[in-house]
Design a protein around this motif. Structure first.
Motif, PDB file in Angstrom:
ATOM      1  N   PHE A   2       0.796  -1.179  -0.175  1.00  0.00           N
ATOM      2  CA  PHE A   2      -0.114   0.117   0.121  1.00  0.00           C
ATOM      3  C   PHE A   2       0.932   1.135  -0.183  1.00  0.00           C
ATOM      4  O   PHE A   2       1.218   1.702   1.141  1.00  0.00           O
ATOM      5  CB  PHE A   2      -0.993   0.095   1.233  1.00  0.00           C
ATOM      6  CG  PHE A   2      -1.545  -1.220   1.371  1.00  0.00           C
ATOM      7  CD1 PHE A   2      -2.900  -1.517   0.585  1.00  0.00           C
ATOM      8  CD2 PHE A   2      -1.479  -2.233   2.339  1.00  0.00           C
ATOM      9  CE1 PHE A   2      -3.659  -2.761   0.428  1.00  0.00           C
ATOM     10  CE2 PHE A   2      -2.033  -3.349   2.649  1.00  0.00           C
ATOM     11  CZ  PHE A   2      -3.160  -3.398   1.606  1.00  0.00           C
ATOM     12  N   GLN A  52       1.110   4.477  -0.519  1.00  0.00           N
ATOM     13  CA  GLN A  52       0.816   5.511   0.254  1.00  0.00           C
ATOM     14  C   GLN A  52       0.679   5.501   1.681  1.00  0.00           C
ATOM     15  O   GLN A  52       0.733   6.583   2.362  1.00  0.00           O
ATOM     16  CB  GLN A  52      -0.408   6.420  -0.059  1.00  0.00           C
ATOM     17  CG  GLN A  52      -0.754   6.623  -1.731  1.00  0.00           C
ATOM     18  CD  GLN A  52      -1.804   5.735  -2.147  1.00  0.00           C
ATOM     19  OE1 GLN A  52      -1.385   4.565  -2.138  1.00  0.00           O
ATOM     20  NE2 GLN A  52      -2.714   6.061  -2.932  1.00  0.00           N
ATOM     21  N   MET A  92      -1.887  -5.284   8.064  1.00  0.00           N
ATOM     22  CA  MET A  92      -3.177  -5.495   7.470  1.00  0.00           C
ATOM     23  C   MET A  92      -3.579  -6.773   7.382  1.00  0.00           C
ATOM     24  O   MET A  92      -4.703  -6.987   7.832  1.00  0.00           O
ATOM     25  CB  MET A  92      -2.936  -4.708   5.908  1.00  0.00           C
ATOM     26  CG  MET A  92      -4.132  -3.998   5.630  1.00  0.00           C
ATOM     27  SD  MET A  92      -4.807  -2.874   6.767  1.00  0.00           S
ATOM     28  CE  MET A  92      -4.074  -1.157   6.192  1.00  0.00           C
ATOM     29  N   PHE A 115      -8.956  -0.914   6.987  1.00  0.00           N
ATOM     30  CA  PHE A 115      -9.419  -1.484   5.794  1.00  0.00           C
ATOM     31  C   PHE A 115      -9.834  -0.748   4.616  1.00  0.00           C
ATOM     32  O   PHE A 115      -9.423  -0.838   3.344  1.00  0.00           O
ATOM     33  CB  PHE A 115     -10.550  -2.454   5.832  1.00  0.00           C
ATOM     34  CG  PHE A 115      -9.883  -3.630   6.788  1.00  0.00           C
ATOM     35  CD1 PHE A 115      -8.593  -3.956   6.981  1.00  0.00           C
ATOM     36  CD2 PHE A 115     -10.816  -4.979   6.823  1.00  0.00           C
ATOM     37  CE1 PHE A 115      -7.914  -4.944   7.802  1.00  0.00           C
ATOM     38  CE2 PHE A 115     -10.278  -5.936   7.332  1.00  0.00           C
ATOM     39  CZ  PHE A 115      -9.055  -6.044   7.926  1.00  0.00           C
ATOM     40  N   TYR A 144      -8.740   2.644   4.260  1.00  0.00           N
ATOM     41  CA  TYR A 144      -7.521   3.151   3.771  1.00  0.00           C
ATOM     42  C   TYR A 144      -6.713   2.037   2.840  1.00  0.00           C
ATOM     43  O   TYR A 144      -6.341   2.312   1.820  1.00  0.00           O
ATOM     44  CB  TYR A 144      -6.316   3.462   4.639  1.00  0.00           C
ATOM     45  CG  TYR A 144      -6.879   4.806   5.488  1.00  0.00           C
ATOM     46  CD1 TYR A 144      -6.982   6.136   4.790  1.00  0.00           C
ATOM     47  CD2 TYR A 144      -7.462   4.797   6.646  1.00  0.00           C
ATOM     48  CE1 TYR A 144      -7.138   7.099   5.237  1.00  0.00           C
ATOM     49  CE2 TYR A 144      -7.696   5.996   7.372  1.00  0.00           C
ATOM     50  CZ  TYR A 144      -7.631   7.283   6.804  1.00  0.00           C
ATOM     51  OH  TYR A 144      -7.968   8.422   7.050  1.00  0.00           O
ATOM     52  N   ALA A 145      -6.570   0.863   3.350  1.00  0.00           N
ATOM     53  CA  ALA A 145      -5.951  -0.106   2.710  1.00  0.00           C
ATOM     54  C   ALA A 145      -6.685  -0.610   1.250  1.00  0.00           C
ATOM     55  O   ALA A 145      -5.776  -0.527   0.203  1.00  0.00           O
ATOM     56  CB  ALA A 145      -6.204  -1.574   3.448  1.00  0.00           C
ATOM     57  N   GLY A 182      -8.452   1.613  -0.831  1.00  0.00           N
ATOM     58  CA  GLY A 182      -8.103   2.878  -1.425  1.00  0.00           C
ATOM     59  C   GLY A 182      -6.729   2.869  -1.786  1.00  0.00           C
ATOM     60  O   GLY A 182      -6.471   3.517  -2.914  1.00  0.00           O
ATOM     61  N   ALA A 183      -5.744   2.346  -1.216  1.00  0.00           N
ATOM     62  CA  ALA A 183      -4.265   2.502  -1.576  1.00  0.00           C
ATOM     63  C   ALA A 183      -4.009   1.385  -2.376  1.00  0.00           C
ATOM     64  O   ALA A 183      -3.254   1.682  -3.353  1.00  0.00           O
ATOM     65  CB  ALA A 183      -3.521   2.318  -0.086  1.00  0.00           C
TER      66      ALA A 183
END
Lengths: 521, 341
Positions: free
Chosen positions: A370, A372, A381, B212, B214-215, B217-218
């Motif tokens: 990821f 960013q 994660m 999740f 953010y994940a 989207g990233a």
């Protein structure tokens, strides 16, 4: 430490046991020459002082394993990359190009491995793009364009409708359009990057007769391929690349299969691969007749605790597809998977994770990082999908401690865990991703190209880590395109070719030549 | 693996943190700059203060709290690389539905004569749920059929507005109970906005839901391969955006003491603008509720400031448009800098 490892590797690299150049080169005319070409990417030397000489009316086959530097050199010649050092010349004149279009205008055309056609345009429009015949009003004269296409197809004996839209064509026919387009430039040098990978036998014959015609016209052809049979049918000269170096060029008639494979793989295994003795335990993964339509079929093997099973093969052999199927990214269409003695259905990654399977994906950018987000967010994660969460809230303190532990264990070099992962080197990004999976405490770890594109220091550290994990009882399935890595790390080596397993070798029978033979079947 | 034990991280002295400007720093500066500019222009043009007028400041916040609710929803959607164009229309639909269940029996032509004099909780719940349902449809469409969020929510934008008009054949719904309209009175909408902002600030920062979001989207592929159920998560994010649009609709109806099908017209654009001005990246993976709140206030200050200076409403729109574009250009620039860093 880093520099030391690098030196050791450098010293261990043999400098070719085959004579680097053919003897006849003095009395030959070259239409295209590349000399002393060097190209570096961050952390990797892709090409190191290589040369390539193309003669008019001859086919020069370019061979080498994945990552040998063939494609990089072709991208330099066709103007996609600029070399860091070295010189190129065409017809004896310096060849300086600003981009792919410039290369075409100067007389160097290329048939790309990945298809570059516009699906919603007709065959004729694709071929004559930027060179459309115009009528007296300055509009495109479609009638004449179709006629030109028809004439081109007649000379090449290709049976395709110039008015068909490209999206309606099969992959093989699209490749034929690419070939026709490249030929239509009437270029003096034509580069073909694995042109037959998408073709059926009939079209391959067609292509070979087109090549024969081009040779008669004096075109110099560079032909990149992995296929042994093809090379000996079509090539006049063969150049071999390995690890970004030019190993040698010789007449095709002077080489045989055996000699060629030796040139391609002739390396020694260095102490880069500190294989620890591990106790091989019980079978944890048993795969029977597994298949995924269109990618691989009839794959059967067993993986045991403490074992590192190397998975070798050329690009497109189906290795990554197999890994993704085992992990539930693309569910299998045939066959069974048994984990820890139980037959299981895995159609989602989280189902695989619940069974203790982890997958480090091949492409760090596309399916790994990821970019960013912070190093910490990248690491945590996967583990958050089923632990360290209380009523929806992440138990950050505990997660942070675990990540900090992983950072120390894997020696991840980052100012702090809040750093954006995009700012780390490839090797450290890879370590963070390995940490992501180790945190889930897997029992089966699938690694897809674990050391691709990272520097030698980090590479050695990752090898050491993998080896020690196996020694602790983890079962590892490791895909790699680097033969020394496969041979140095694996207890057994499974080889795939075009979607099938062509052999499983024990550690003592797995030699570079044996693996390459199976891989190019 | 080497067996040396590492010192427990907790006992390690806190590593010296490099000083980092809070991500909202720059946008906060912009807010202060704009406010000061209006203050100076205020004295120059009108000979009066712009900032030191409590009444005006409260009106700014009050006006913006409705947009703010929508912006909080769309911020989360944009973080997943999506977009929600339907929030303004869903607001109108929810306002109509809520109002129709909040009418008093004094009114002879109530929409549902048998459902008059209901306790306020009924219209509120129905209005919010209607919004949630619209969001659920958005999310399900996007996750299941893989159509672009732009298209799915564009469809919902048109459909929800149509439903809002069709509901009463375009007639406004009025004469609502005092109990219901109380929720739109005074500073209640502001309080609701602040509470909602706080909830989602915490949710994005400290919960699995936020991580999740953010994940995805990233890197959606990486999220999927990390075992995240991406489809289910997208449905949740769009449903939350819908619920917030519904809540905004209920508050709007309560404040106006009526439901009108034309409510919330083009609010979705202000909400998206607020999120983007506040630093939410349309490329996904980046965005914070605090930034969005500041973005909302910036929009409010601009609207109020222009009116204060007596600038023509049409000119206001021109300037607003330019500022939104400037915010996105700044976002692109930030991303490029990040890539080359």
């Amino acid at each position: 430490m880093l520099a030391e490892t690098a030196e050791r590797v450098e010293a261990a690299k043999p400098h070719g046991q085959v004579s680097p150049h053919s003897q006849q080169e003095t009395d030959r005319q070259y239409i295209f020459e590349a000399r002393n070409i060097r190209k570096e990417f961050p952390g990797v030397v892709a090409l190191d002082n290589v040369e390539l000489k193309v003669s008019p009316g001859r086919v020069l086959a370019l061979m080498g394993e994945n990552g040998a530097g063939k494609s990089t050199l072709m991208k330099i010649i066709s103007g996609v990359y600029t070399p860091d050092a070295g010189s190129l010349s065409l017809r004896g004149q310096p060849y300086n190009i600003k981009g792919p279009l410039d290369a075409l205008e100067q007389g160097v055309a290329m048939i790309h491995q990945e298809l570059n056609l516009m699906p919603f345009m007709t065959v004729a429009e694709n071929i004559w793009i930027r060179r459309e015949p115009l009528n007296s009003f300055g509009f495109v004269d479609h009638q004449r364009m179709y006629q030109q296409t028809q004439e081109l197809f007649e000379t090449l004996k290709i049976e395709l409708d110039p008015r068909a839209e490209v999206r309606d064509l099969s992959v093989a026919n699209r490749q034929m359009v690419e070939i026709a387009k490249a030929v239509s430039y009437d270029s003096e040098v034509l580069i073909m990057d694995e042109p037959t990978s998408a073709l059926t036998e009939r079209e391959v014959e067609r292509l070979f007769s087109i090549i024969a015609d081009l040779k008669a016209k004096g075109t110099g052809i560079v032909y990149i391929t992995h296929k042994m049979d093809e090379v000996f049918t079509i090539a006049d000269d063969i150049a071999v690349f390995r690890d970004g170096q030019h190993i040698g060029t010789d007449l095709a008639s002077k080489l045989d299969r055996e000699a060629l494979i030796k040139m391609m793989v002739g390396r020694e295994i260095t102490q880069m691969f500190p294989k620890e003795e591990a106790e091989i335990g019980e079978t944890v993964l048993a795969v029977k007749n597994l298949g995924l339509d269109g990618y691989f079929k009839d794959v059967s093997f067993e993986l045991r605790a403490g074992e590192i099973l190397g998975l070798a093969g050329l690009v497109g052999a189906g290795r990554t597809n197999l890994a993704e199927t085992l992990f539930g990214v693309t569910p299998a269409t045939q066959g069974t998977i048994e984990l820890h003695g139980q037959e299981v259905v895995i159609s989602q990654p989280h189902q695989a994770m619940e069974q203790g399977v982890a997958l480090l994906t091949e492409d760090r950018k596309e399916t790994g990082c990821f970019l960013q987000l912070s190093v910490l967010q990248n690491m945590e994660m996967a583990v958050l999908t089923d632990s360290y969460v209380e009523k929806g809230f992440v138990q950050q303190q505990q997660v942070n401690e675990l990540c900090e532990e992983m950072k120390q264990l894997l020696k991840i070099k980052t100012p702090d865990l809040d750093e954006t992962i995009g700012n780390l080197s490839g090797g450290n990004q890879q370590k963070a991703l390995i940490a992501r999976w180790l945190m889930t405490k897997p029992r089966i770890l699938i690694l897809d190209e674990p050391t691709r594109g990272i520097d030698v220091g980090a590479k050695a550290e990752i090898h050491r880590l993998i080896s020690s994990l196996a020694a602790k009882g983890l079962a590892v399935l490791m895909i790699s395109s680097e033969l020394p890595e496969i041979l140095g790390m694996s207890d057994r080596v499974m080889v795939m070719h075009e979607g099938t397993v062509t052999g499983i070798l024990e550690r003592n029978e797995a030699t570079q030549v044996a693996v390459m033979k199976l891989a190019s079947a | 693996m080497n067996t040396t034990t590492h010192p427990a991280p907790a006992s390690v002295p806190e590593e010296r943190k490099r000083f980092k400007m809070p991500q909202e720093g720059s946008i906060l500066l912009v807010l202060v700059g704009i406010a000061v500019l209006f203050e100076i222009l205020g004295w120059a043009v009108r000979g009066d203060t712009f900032l030191f007028n409590a009444q005006r400041l409260l009106i700014i916040v009050l006006q913006m709290s409705i947009i703010g609710l929508l912006a909080i929803g769309v911020t989360q959607v944009i973080i997943t690389t999506g977009i929600d164009l339907s929030s303004g229309s869903v607001l109108a639909l929810s306002a109509m539905i809520a109002a129709s269940f909040a009418q008093t029996s004094d009114y002879a032509r109530a929409v549902f004569p048998m459902f008059t004099d209901m306790p306020a909780v009924v219209p509120i719940l129905l209005g919010v749920l209607a919004g949630g349902l619209a969001g659920l449809v958005n999310g399900a469409l996007i996750a299941r059929t893989m159509i672009p969020p732009f298209i799915a929510t564009l469809g919902m934008m048109v459909t929800a507005r149509g439903l809002a008009r069709w509901y009463t054949d375009g007639q406004p719904v009025s004469l609502l109970s005092d109990e219901f309209t109380w929720f739109g009175s005074g500073y209640i909408p502001v309080v609701v906005f602040i509470v909602v902002a706080a909830i989602f600030h915490i949710a994005l920062k400290y919960t699995r839901y936020g991580k999740f979001t953010y994940a995805i989207g990233a890197n959606m592929n990486a999220a999927r391969v990390s075992g995240i159920n991406v489809n289910r998560h997208l449905v949740i994010v769009y449903s939350i955006a819908g619920l917030l649009s519904g809540l905004a609709g209920v508050l709007t109806a309560a404040r106006a003491a009526s439901g009108q099908a034309g409510m919330g017209m083009a609010y979705e654009l202000d909400a998206i603008a607020a999120a983007v001005i506040g630093g939410t990246s349309l490329a996904g993976g980046v965005g914070r509720i605090t930034g969005t709140v500041i973005g909302v206030i910036i929009l409010g200050v601009m609207t109020s400031g222009f009116t204060f200076l007596g600038i023509d409403a049409y000119v206001q729109d021109v300037v607003k448009g330019a500022i939104i574009v400037a915010a996105v250009v700044a976002d692109q620039y930030r991303q490029k800098k990040r890539k080359t860093a």
